[in-house]
Design an enzyme around this catalytic site. Sequence first.
Site, PDB file in Angstrom:
ATOM      1  N   GLU A 471       0.856  -1.180   0.000  1.00 46.10           N
ATOM      2  CA  GLU A 471       0.000   0.000   0.000  1.00 46.10           C
ATOM      3  C   GLU A 471       0.896   1.236   0.000  1.00 46.10           C
ATOM      4  OE1 GLU A 471      -3.418  -0.564   2.335  1.00 46.10           O
ATOM      5  OE2 GLU A 471      -4.319   1.314   1.725  1.00 46.10           O
ATOM      6  N   GLU A 743      -2.010   0.499  13.415  1.00 46.74           N
ATOM      7  CA  GLU A 743      -3.254   0.819  12.713  1.00 46.74           C
ATOM      8  C   GLU A 743      -4.466   0.467  13.581  1.00 46.74           C
ATOM      9  OE1 GLU A 743      -3.686  -1.440   9.112  1.00 46.74           O
ATOM     10  OE2 GLU A 743      -5.010   0.072   8.222  1.00 46.74           O
TER      11      GLU A 743
HETATM   12  C1  BGC Z   1      -5.295   2.761   4.827  1.00 51.71           C
HETATM   13  C2  BGC Z   1      -5.849   3.796   5.751  1.00 51.71           C
HETATM   14  C3  BGC Z   1      -6.718   4.658   4.878  1.00 51.71           C
HETATM   15  C4  BGC Z   1      -7.880   3.770   4.573  1.00 51.71           C
HETATM   16  C5  BGC Z   1      -9.032   4.430   3.937  1.00 51.71           C
HETATM   17  C6  BGC Z   1      -6.433   1.883   4.446  1.00 51.71           C
HETATM   18  O1  BGC Z   1      -6.081   0.818   3.667  1.00 51.71           O
HETATM   19  O2  BGC Z   1      -4.222   2.069   5.361  1.00 51.71           O
HETATM   20  O3  BGC Z   1      -5.050   4.330   6.672  1.00 51.71           O
HETATM   21  O4  BGC Z   1      -7.034   5.902   5.296  1.00 51.71           O
HETATM   22  O5  BGC Z   1      -7.460   2.621   3.863  1.00 51.71           O
HETATM   23  O6  BGC Z   1      -9.953   3.548   3.599  1.00 51.71           O
END
Ligand code: BGC
Length: 873
Positions: A471, A743
Amino acid sequence: MTHPSLTVEHRRDDDLLGIGQAAPRLSWTTSTDAAGWRQAAYEVEVSIPGQGRAPWSSGRIESDESVLVAWPAAPLGSRERRAVRVRVWGDEGGDASAWSAPVTVETGLLDPADWSAHFVTPDGDDDTTAITPCPYLRREVELHEPPQRARLYVTALGVYEVEINGHRVGDHVLAPGWSSYAQRLRYETFDVTELLRPGRNAIGAVLGDGWYRGTLGWRGGRRNIYGDRLALLAQLEVVHADGTTTVVGTDGSWHAGTGPIVRTGLYEGETYDARLERPGWSSPGFDDAGWNGVRVLDRALDTLVARVGPPVRRTEEIRPVEIVTSPSGRTVVDFGQNLVGRLRLTLPADAGPAGTTITLRHAEVLQDGELCTEPLRLAEATDHYVVSDASDGAAWEPRFTFHGFRYAEVEGWPGDLTADDLVAVVCHSDMERTGWFECSDERVNQLHRNIVWGMRGNFLDVPTDCPQRDERLGWTGDIQVFSPTAGFLYDTAGFLASWLADLAADQYDNGVVPFVVPDALGYKLGAAAWGDAATIVPWVVHRHSGDVGVLETQYPSMRAWVDFVVEMAGQNRLWDDGFQFGDWLDPHAPAGNPFDGRTDVHLVASAYLCRSLDIVAESARLLGHDDDAERYRSLAGEVRAAFLREYVTPNGRVASDSQTAYALALEFDLLPGDAERERAGRRLAELVEEAGHKIATGFVGTPIVCDALCRAGAVSTAYQLLLQTESPSWLHPVELGATTIWERWDGLLPDGRINPDAMQMNSFNHYALGAIGDWLHRRVGGLAPAAPGHRRIRIAPVVDRAEGGLTWATSRHRTPYGMAESAWRLRGDTFELSAIVPPNTTATVVPPNGAGEPVEVGSGTHHWSYELPAEDT
Ligand code: BGC
């Protein structure tokens, strides 16, 4: 002794080569022993280095301005150098200060026409669907005269490293970084005078896929998002002592080959086959007869811009704290810190037979003593080094990849691996550290260190959600909530100004702000709290740095975003349909559905619309767009009225009845009067208490819940939330040994195992929930800006005298005017407060718990002592 020191734009004073502004703004701080010092006037002197001519002077200018002051002299052309110094007068009268040390600024190439070089790409057709060996490009240059001054202007489609005569040019990592390449491609200016010599010279560059054509995104992602040809643009300009110049740029005469980097990708990792090294490839005389040619790419140069923020660099090296053999017999190295960067190996004196492969795998966490790479999803994060006959004692570090890791598994090491054989090299944008916080509770200090590490890991050229899995994208919502914390800890003004230019570049014609910037995903949906990065981030930069220019530059983008949302809201003035992330990752939401929190996603959307309209109205006022200011202020009023109608009962209960809903209502000033605010504050405190002082908010509510509680007078409740250790809470991961912000609060379960329900979205380095740092800095430490750039500061710590509470705290921040500090200590009923107020600023000091009247003070060091009211115990 009064003494100013000077810098230019948002650059450090040792990074003033290749600036992109013809009229760069000047800032200075003044150190002085005088208390209550205010600047009455200044004088700027500008000269051309190396020329005997008398300097140009602004003369004495009556002004108290010292931050981002307009360039006073004639604008600069490309490649122009100026030495600049300043002196100041205080308002107490008397003589001028000493002159600041001069700084030398030099512009880059300000006009596309300054480039005679062309982008060149290796001849032949790559298979661009897969990773191919990195291209090496080179050419030789004859210099008839010794170089007196030489500059290399350079960038690439892809990532690059350049060498001249066998020496690396500069120390930047993964240059030119990631921007919205189609509209903005950053070039660099290097001083290469010392690397050149009369006679034959060679210049070489190696290119990697990087963000330009490497894989981006999850579930396999996409390649070639920006293009499928790697290319180099380089222009070497040499000025000789006799005044003549030699200019050599990339053109059809360069040669291209391959070398030891046979595979590299940001997510994938790098493979280096030392057997394929080409000794001397960037030195003169190398035989490149077997290399191919290059061809010129037809790409316009009007998208080239000089770098605005700092480059990515290696900023720290961390040695292993432990090397163990895992239950399955693998060698696992623990660096004791979750970090972002890569490993550097030093091979033993006997590196083993050629062809031996050393494999490095990386992970943030262990499971059953083994590396757990499942949270990385499809990011392989694996490097290989293949030994050659020349590898004995060699050092190696990958160049075009980075990993998020605390642990590494090393396979194939020749002999026994020791802690001296490898080091973790931390890489991130090399911003200046400006903020520090400390308090009496070591667990909170660890939380704060985790916030700093979360920032370091995710400010690698782009503000990312996470640095490790497939990501690593510039998620707008994450930086929107984290930017106030970030701007205290480091000077983020240049970094974020650059990213905001990408945001504006990638914004869709209808004003929609992409979910990620640079926009590697291409969703054309807007979402509240994420798209609001367009208004909130520039506002935060402005508040921290005093920069009005960032508002001016971003204004069309800010307006376009709110215009889009107003359009979505339609006649009823509520953004009440369509996609939203809402209070993303509310712990109440099931692991597989992070949208499904307790707060109505559309309540969040309309609350944010108000916030953004307020910001745009205020920005319009500052910029002198009076009609806009009026229009957006009245729209904000209409949205507030609609919000009240839809979401607030006449008695002040807010729909969703959630902590996030009340926190938004209080912090975004959505309630009409004191009675409603009191009611909302009481209900918020009640909800926090009912939840057992555990987190019950997501990305939107968590950053503001403690502020809202303090605003409501529920300081003690806010502290209980901060000091909670059961999950979900800020300190729970700390108790489990976290060294970064996670997270999810329950990324690891209390038994240390990885949460099996969250494997597919479980980053251990995600700064968003570290946004509480802002509250720690402003309210616990007690240091907050009260005017843009900290021209005025507010010192107003909050204390809670409950058993086990904090007994001291300190916030320290290098403001644009100099160092500021708020430090307090509780001794029994006595509250001791001290403050450092920078020269040319003032502070409002508000004693806690009504223990005294607020006071206004000027610059200097101040101490107070207050008796706290007895009923407070
Ligand atoms: C990210 C987040 C992001 C979110 C929004 C995730 O996969 O890691 O931090 O803001 O998606 O949907």
